[in-house]
Write a protein that holds these residues in place. Sequence first.
Motif, PDB file in Angstrom:
ATOM      1  N   GLU A 125      -9.447   2.595  10.115  1.00 27.66           N
ATOM      2  CA  GLU A 125      -8.604   1.790  10.992  1.00 27.66           C
ATOM      3  C   GLU A 125      -7.137   2.158  10.848  1.00 27.66           C
ATOM      4  O   GLU A 125      -6.372   2.100  11.820  1.00 27.66           O
ATOM      5  N   ILE A 126      -6.706   2.561   9.651  1.00 28.37           N
ATOM      6  CA  ILE A 126      -5.298   2.917   9.439  1.00 28.37           C
ATOM      7  C   ILE A 126      -4.979   4.244  10.108  1.00 28.37           C
ATOM      8  O   ILE A 126      -4.000   4.371  10.854  1.00 28.37           O
ATOM      9  N   LEU A 127      -5.808   5.260   9.862  1.00 28.56           N
ATOM     10  CA  LEU A 127      -5.564   6.563  10.464  1.00 28.56           C
ATOM     11  C   LEU A 127      -5.792   6.542  11.969  1.00 28.56           C
ATOM     12  O   LEU A 127      -5.043   7.149  12.741  1.00 28.56           O
ATOM     13  N   ASP A 128      -6.822   5.817  12.409  1.00 26.65           N
ATOM     14  CA  ASP A 128      -7.104   5.744  13.844  1.00 26.65           C
ATOM     15  C   ASP A 128      -5.980   5.053  14.603  1.00 26.65           C
ATOM     16  O   ASP A 128      -5.698   5.388  15.758  1.00 26.65           O
ATOM     17  N   ALA A 129      -5.329   4.080  13.965  1.00 30.56           N
ATOM     18  CA  ALA A 129      -4.214   3.401  14.626  1.00 30.56           C
ATOM     19  C   ALA A 129      -3.062   4.374  14.884  1.00 30.56           C
ATOM     20  O   ALA A 129      -2.452   4.364  15.966  1.00 30.56           O
ATOM     21  N   LEU A 130      -2.762   5.222  13.900  1.00 29.18           N
ATOM     22  CA  LEU A 130      -1.712   6.227  14.095  1.00 29.18           C
ATOM     23  C   LEU A 130      -2.083   7.189  15.208  1.00 29.18           C
ATOM     24  O   LEU A 130      -1.268   7.484  16.098  1.00 29.18           O
TER      25      LEU A 130
ATOM     26  N   GLY B  72      -2.364  22.114  22.768  1.00 27.61           N
ATOM     27  CA  GLY B  72      -1.342  22.958  23.373  1.00 27.61           C
ATOM     28  C   GLY B  72      -0.855  24.063  22.473  1.00 27.61           C
ATOM     29  O   GLY B  72      -0.171  24.973  22.937  1.00 27.61           O
ATOM     30  N   GLY B  73      -1.161  23.995  21.180  1.00 27.60           N
ATOM     31  CA  GLY B  73      -0.751  25.050  20.273  1.00 27.60           C
ATOM     32  C   GLY B  73       0.328  24.648  19.295  1.00 27.60           C
ATOM     33  O   GLY B  73       0.716  25.443  18.444  1.00 27.60           O
ATOM     34  N   TYR B  74       0.877  23.439  19.398  1.00 24.28           N
ATOM     35  CA  TYR B  74       1.920  23.022  18.468  1.00 24.28           C
ATOM     36  C   TYR B  74       1.368  21.968  17.518  1.00 24.28           C
ATOM     37  O   TYR B  74       0.262  21.477  17.690  1.00 24.28           O
ATOM     38  N   GLU B  75       2.194  21.632  16.524  1.00 21.80           N
ATOM     39  CA  GLU B  75       1.796  20.692  15.484  1.00 21.80           C
ATOM     40  C   GLU B  75       2.843  19.596  15.336  1.00 21.80           C
ATOM     41  O   GLU B  75       4.014  19.801  15.638  1.00 21.80           O
ATOM     42  N   SER B  76       2.394  18.454  14.877  1.00 20.95           N
ATOM     43  CA  SER B  76       3.297  17.354  14.536  1.00 20.95           C
ATOM     44  C   SER B  76       2.855  16.770  13.208  1.00 20.95           C
ATOM     45  O   SER B  76       1.658  16.674  12.935  1.00 20.95           O
ATOM     46  N   VAL B  77       3.837  16.379  12.382  1.00 23.54           N
ATOM     47  CA  VAL B  77       3.569  15.877  11.034  1.00 23.54           C
ATOM     48  C   VAL B  77       4.051  14.434  10.955  1.00 23.54           C
ATOM     49  O   VAL B  77       5.155  14.110  11.422  1.00 23.54           O
ATOM     50  N   HIS B  78       3.250  13.566  10.362  1.00 22.60           N
ATOM     51  CA  HIS B  78       3.561  12.152  10.249  1.00 22.60           C
ATOM     52  C   HIS B  78       3.208  11.677   8.846  1.00 22.60           C
ATOM     53  O   HIS B  78       2.436  12.318   8.124  1.00 22.60           O
ATOM     54  N   GLU B  79       3.782  10.533   8.474  1.00 23.33           N
ATOM     55  CA  GLU B  79       3.486   9.923   7.172  1.00 23.33           C
ATOM     56  C   GLU B  79       3.101   8.470   7.386  1.00 23.33           C
ATOM     57  O   GLU B  79       3.794   7.733   8.110  1.00 23.33           O
ATOM     58  N   ILE B  80       2.013   8.055   6.771  1.00 25.42           N
ATOM     59  CA  ILE B  80       1.543   6.679   6.876  1.00 25.42           C
ATOM     60  C   ILE B  80       1.242   6.166   5.474  1.00 25.42           C
ATOM     61  O   ILE B  80       1.203   6.929   4.500  1.00 25.42           O
ATOM     62  N   MET B  81       1.054   4.860   5.390  1.00 29.99           N
ATOM     63  CA  MET B  81       0.721   4.209   4.121  1.00 29.99           C
ATOM     64  C   MET B  81      -0.726   3.743   4.200  1.00 29.99           C
ATOM     65  O   MET B  81      -1.109   3.023   5.131  1.00 29.99           O
TER      66      MET B  81
END
Length: 717
Positions: A392-397, A551-560
Amino acid sequence: MNEIAIAGEAVRVAKPTGLFHPKVTDRHLGFLAAVYVRQSTSAQLREHQESTARQYAMKDRVVALGWPQDSVIVIDDDLGLSGSGNADREGFRRLLKLITDQKVGLVAGLEMSRLARNSKDWSDLFEVCAIFNTLIADEDGVFDPHDPNDRLVLGLKGIISEMELHTMKVRLERGRLSKAQRGELFHDVPVGYVLDAQGSPQLDPDQSARRVMQLFFDQFEITGSSHALFQYLAEHNIRLPFRQRRGGVSGDIQWRLAAKTTVYGLLKHPLYAGAYGYGRTKRYGTKMPSKATKKHLLPEQWKVLLIDRHPAYITWQQFCDNQQRLRENDSRPDRMGPARTGVALLSGIVYCEKCGRRLAVSYPSNSSPVYRCARHSTVAGATPCNSSIRCEILDALISDKLLEALSPAGIELSLQVIQDEETRRIQMQRIYTDRVQQACYAVEVAERGYRHVDPANRLVAASLEESWEQALVAQQDAQQQLNELLSQVSTEIDDAQREAIEQCAGDVVTLWQRHLGVVDRKEVARLLLKQVNVAVQGNTQRVDVRLQWRGGYESVHEIMRTVTVYPQLDNYRELMDRMLQLVLDGNRSPAVASILAEEGYRSPRHNKPISASMIGKLLNDDPASHQQLTTPILSEHQWLTIDLATAIGVTTKKLKDWVRRGWVLADQRPFGRVWVFWADAVELTRLRQLSVSQSRKGCMGPTESLRTPTRNDRKTP
């Protein structure tokens, strides 16, 4: 008359009156004679009846050798079975048993190839007959396995029988391959096609049949898996137009529900894309020949592939995309698998950043679903990756990022990122091109150095040759990297695609939250995301999430993430330091818990205020806090009970009694019951005088000056 028991019944063997062949003796004639009859296929039974009749006629030849009619048995249990060794021949096993039971004196067959067409069966029969002195006969003569010349002939006949089968197979296979290379070899055509008078496949002339087959492939584009398509066809009672071929002519349509394997086979057939393919499958043998497996090969592995040769329902590109989706639906570690009904949004596309394995989804009965890396439980000696997080935490992001990407503002940002990615690729192309040029120059320098060296100087020549080879390898690697970069799909989006995306993203939030089911959400996630990588920072609450977009690009995120124990909290050290400070300031557990709740500290599992009962447990479990409470680090003028009692010459019991009376300054650290006393030089002198004044029995009480500590406003740190 002799009697021989066969299958529990006594068979009377007439005693012969004479010999009709020099190798046939009275001993042989005293047993039965077995005539073995076999045809390889059912078609041969129907079409080669003369061969079958000749095999049965071998009984008359055996009678001519001296055996009575009632002493000749015919074994024809293996009619329609191949003698190559792949079929279980019950008649052949029955023949071997009769020989080993010493009930047969002669084994007869029209040709040696009727008895066996593989070395193993032939060797078994050959050796058993030699051991039990049984003759072998065909229409060419009678052979004794004990005679060296006959053994040579029998061995050659066995080899010829096996090679004859191999030669026939090769000849037929080459004929089929030659016809297939012209695109003319059709044993049958799949559903939705018929063969015309020239033997070429054409679309079914029945318009309803064509509509159903078009629906078949259109629905696969929606469902994405053969199993879901099969369920859809069965649920909506959609029947496919099967035609029976009679005499090379397609018969009437028989509308039937397709089996699951039939649906999968139709999706794998290239004729629906207008292509001709031959050698599309390969059989893999097992210990049990009857359980041999058949696997579909990739198009580039087919023996013949001719594109755009026949009428089609779909394009070749659609066919290739369908095959890729079918491969991805396989439940293998390196493939995402089909979108299922589980609540985990990212099942199949989420991976562990540390070990590279796909995270498994576990559904505990008493908790929420969890993405978990199970490498340490399947690989011996592997260090746990600790990559586990509640779904649920990762899916929310991921849901938020998907909605951002699908919203108009998010799409504009995505387009800008794509343009930036395209610019970056141009820059990378220039860098890799420069590397290739540099590698080419290094090769030229190494080659010139090698060619200018004196060949007689072998050591130098060998070293320069090795340098030249290394430069060539580096050049090949650089060129390969450049080719891989050039082969990447461009991320540029034209105006028509931009407008279509902006229109469809108008109300996507409501569509996602209220109308899409679990499977639909997973399909959307897989269309936009290629892979999601998860890395937990040091087994704490912080999780780095890297999204690889299509599309070929990446995005980085941080969650708790939610953790289970206090040491996994990101602010664990800060929490323990604050808790220890409050305790050292003289606060008891309820007061400490209340202050921590006001300051925002929470428990790891349920995110609730820390209870008073956990204060003592946490302080005792933490080594640094436990040491400070039980064996504290003393500052200047601080004493432990035993040390101060020894210094002033009293017992620890008396010293604690003075504390109760207020004659000495001390604090008791909670949970460890450790007393910390304060006494500088002046205070130490007073305590010694107080000890002396109380050392004799019957002495008067100490004076006021001895009872009063020299410093009464101190707080023990």
